[in-house]
Design a protein around this motif. Structure first.
Motif, PDB file in Angstrom:
ATOM      1  N   LEU A  97       0.766  -1.276   0.048  1.00  0.00           N
ATOM      2  CA  LEU A  97      -0.065   0.066  -0.038  1.00  0.00           C
ATOM      3  C   LEU A  97       0.842   1.077  -0.060  1.00  0.00           C
ATOM      4  N   ASP A 151       0.985   4.014  -3.018  1.00  0.00           N
ATOM      5  CA  ASP A 151       1.072   5.592  -2.853  1.00  0.00           C
ATOM      6  C   ASP A 151       2.239   6.304  -3.349  1.00  0.00           C
ATOM      7  N   ARG A 180      -3.366   7.345  -9.462  1.00  0.00           N
ATOM      8  CA  ARG A 180      -3.596   6.316  -8.611  1.00  0.00           C
ATOM      9  C   ARG A 180      -3.047   4.891  -9.196  1.00  0.00           C
ATOM     10  N   TRP A 225      -3.734   1.284  -9.166  1.00  0.00           N
ATOM     11  CA  TRP A 225      -4.649   0.103  -8.764  1.00  0.00           C
ATOM     12  C   TRP A 225      -4.312  -1.216  -8.432  1.00  0.00           C
ATOM     13  N   LEU A 228      -7.187  -1.019   4.629  1.00  0.00           N
ATOM     14  CA  LEU A 228      -7.792  -0.325   3.426  1.00  0.00           C
ATOM     15  C   LEU A 228      -8.378   1.031   4.119  1.00  0.00           C
ATOM     16  N   TYR A 276      -5.479   3.371   4.710  1.00  0.00           N
ATOM     17  CA  TYR A 276      -4.845   4.016   3.504  1.00  0.00           C
ATOM     18  C   TYR A 276      -5.821   4.563   2.578  1.00  0.00           C
ATOM     19  N   ARG A 312      -8.559   3.416   0.970  1.00  0.00           N
ATOM     20  CA  ARG A 312      -8.784   2.456  -0.218  1.00  0.00           C
ATOM     21  C   ARG A 312     -10.155   1.578   0.070  1.00  0.00           C
ATOM     22  N   ALA A 346     -12.559   3.651  -4.714  1.00  0.00           N
ATOM     23  CA  ALA A 346     -11.448   3.053  -4.084  1.00  0.00           C
ATOM     24  C   ALA A 346     -10.667   2.502  -5.348  1.00  0.00           C
ATOM     25  N   LEU A 394      -9.061  -0.051  -6.388  1.00  0.00           N
ATOM     26  CA  LEU A 394      -8.602  -1.457  -5.872  1.00  0.00           C
ATOM     27  C   LEU A 394      -9.926  -2.317  -5.843  1.00  0.00           C
ATOM     28  N   ALA A 400     -15.277  -0.860  -1.016  1.00  0.00           N
ATOM     29  CA  ALA A 400     -14.494  -1.101  -2.659  1.00  0.00           C
ATOM     30  C   ALA A 400     -14.940  -2.288  -3.338  1.00  0.00           C
TER      31      ALA A 400
END
Length: 406
Positions: free
Chosen positions: A193, A197, A206, A208, A234, A237, A239, A244, A246, A265
């Motif tokens: 993660l 970032d 971003r 994915w 998640l 961070y 997400r 999100a 993800l 998500a």
């Protein structure tokens, strides 16, 4: 990126980034900076600030999974066709080669940390067998009803696991990948993660991820449930929302249902061979098999808690007795009718993994006509595909993306 030339620009851009990183390192080691190097540093600083601003804008206004390119290219375990799977080196290369999404599989350690391994048995993907201090931990366990002998992540603390180094899982097929044995350790999901970032800020968009809970019923029986610590990470961070960057995935529908109550998500139910039964169904005495889940009523049920399915490609394009592709099923049409996206698995370049009509020569480890196979897959109207070779997948997908002829 959906326009012509995107794939080639991505691969070339990766080469430029790599070269640029080396040049920057040389400049940093110089005793003094020349005017030209100072100008380059200023340009790099401006580019960095622009990327940060673009990343911040993408975080604020970036679209959800429906805005991703179609067909989507998912780096399967990273770039596992070229590097040992589920390492930061594999994930980085997948991104550099143009993967739209990078996959992680999660298993827990003894002390509850989530780490990235395709299986909890790590004898084939780390050098644990070379560590005499862990020899006594070799054991046989029943995982989802299958007896497996080896070393298991749930018997190691994270600190102990971090003393191991990753290695190529199938060296007989991918001998060149063994060059990178020992280069990386086993990453935690939190490290991934943070990496995502960092890369997002550097690239101005971003990154994915496609995250799978492995053997969730088995681990819950050990007191090491995956979903709650995953949801916590998640949320930490950013997400966990509907938009999100993800996907969450699992072969056990109950894991996806549990996650649907914890985070928003997008979620994908993975589907194995037609006659098989998810392990959580086995445990719950649910008589349904994958054959039931791919029927319209099964897909309707899945659509009640997930946004997509990840079927084995054989559920879309079955193979006949000779290994050649046969007539397609109605799965793509039926899933789309329920609003579900399809991310089938797994496309690879080597003959041994290809349908018979796309193999070249007699060496099972040589590359066959992977582009021909990708074309056959994409012609079915799938929304994305898992592949060990993101560069091959991206070049093949380009012809099927909006604005391009077929």
């Amino acid at each position: 990126m959906t326009q012509g030339g995107a794939a080639r620009r991505t691969v070339l851009g990766a080469a430029v980034l790599a070269a640029g990183g080396g040049m920057a390192g040389l400049a940093a080691g110089s005793a003094s900076a020349t005017p030209s190097s100072a100008g380059q540093a200023g340009q790099a600083g401006q580019a960095g600030r622009a990327a940060e601003e673009a990343y911040a804008a993408d975080v604020r206004h970036g679209g959800g999974y429906r805005d991703l390119p179609v067909p989507l290219v998912i780096g399967h375990r990273g770039a596992s066709g070229y590097r040992p799977e589920h390492t930061l080196g594999s994930y980085q290369l997948a991104l550099d080669l143009g993967a739209d999404v990078v996959e992680q599989d999660l298993v827990p350690t003894k002390d509850g940390h989530l780490v990235c391994r395709h299986e909890n048995e790590i004898g084939g993907t780390t050098d644990v067998a070379d560590h005499p201090e862990f020899a006594s931990r070799r054991t046989t366990k029943s995982v989802d009803g299958v007896a497996i002998t080896g070393w298991f992540t749930e018997d190691f603390t994270l600190a102990e696991l971090k003393t191991l180094r990753a290695k190529e899982r199938i060296p007989a097929v991918r001998q060149r990948n063994t060059l990178y044995d020992g280069r990386w350790d086993v990453p935690t999901f939190e490290e991934v993660l943070r990496w995502a970032d960092r890369e997002g800020r550097r690239r101005g968009r971003r990154v994915w991820l496609h995250v799978e809970t492995k053997h969730p019923t088995y681990f819950r029986s050990l007191g090491l449930g995956l979903e709650e610590p995953l949801a916590e990470l998640l949320r930490r961070y950013g997400r966990d929302g509907r938009g999100a960057p993800l996907f969450l995935q699992s072969f056990e529908p109950s894991s996806i249902q549990r996650l649907s109550r914890l985070v928003s998500a997008p979620r994908v139910v993975l589907l194995s061979a037609a006659g098989t039964r998810p392990w959580d169904f086995e445990q719950a005495k649910d008589p349904r098999t994958v054959s039931d889940l791919v029927k319209p009523e099964g897909l309707k049920w899945i659509a009640g808690f997930a946004q997509g399915i990840g079927p084995t490609m054989d559920l879309i394009l079955p193979r006949d007795a000779s290994g050649k592709l046969s007539a397609p099923t109605t799965l793509v049409r039926d899933a789309h009718a329920r609003g579900l996206v399809l991310h089938p698995y797994t496309a690879r370049n080597e003959n041994t993994f290809l349908p018979a009509e796309y193999r070249k020569g007699t060496d099972p480890n040589a590359y066959g006509d992977a582009f021909g196979a990708f074309k056959a897959y994409f012609e079915q109207g799938i929304d994305g595909i898992f592949t060990d070779n993101a560069d091959t997948g991206l070049l093949a997908a380009e012809a099927f993306r909006p604005g391009r002829g077929r």
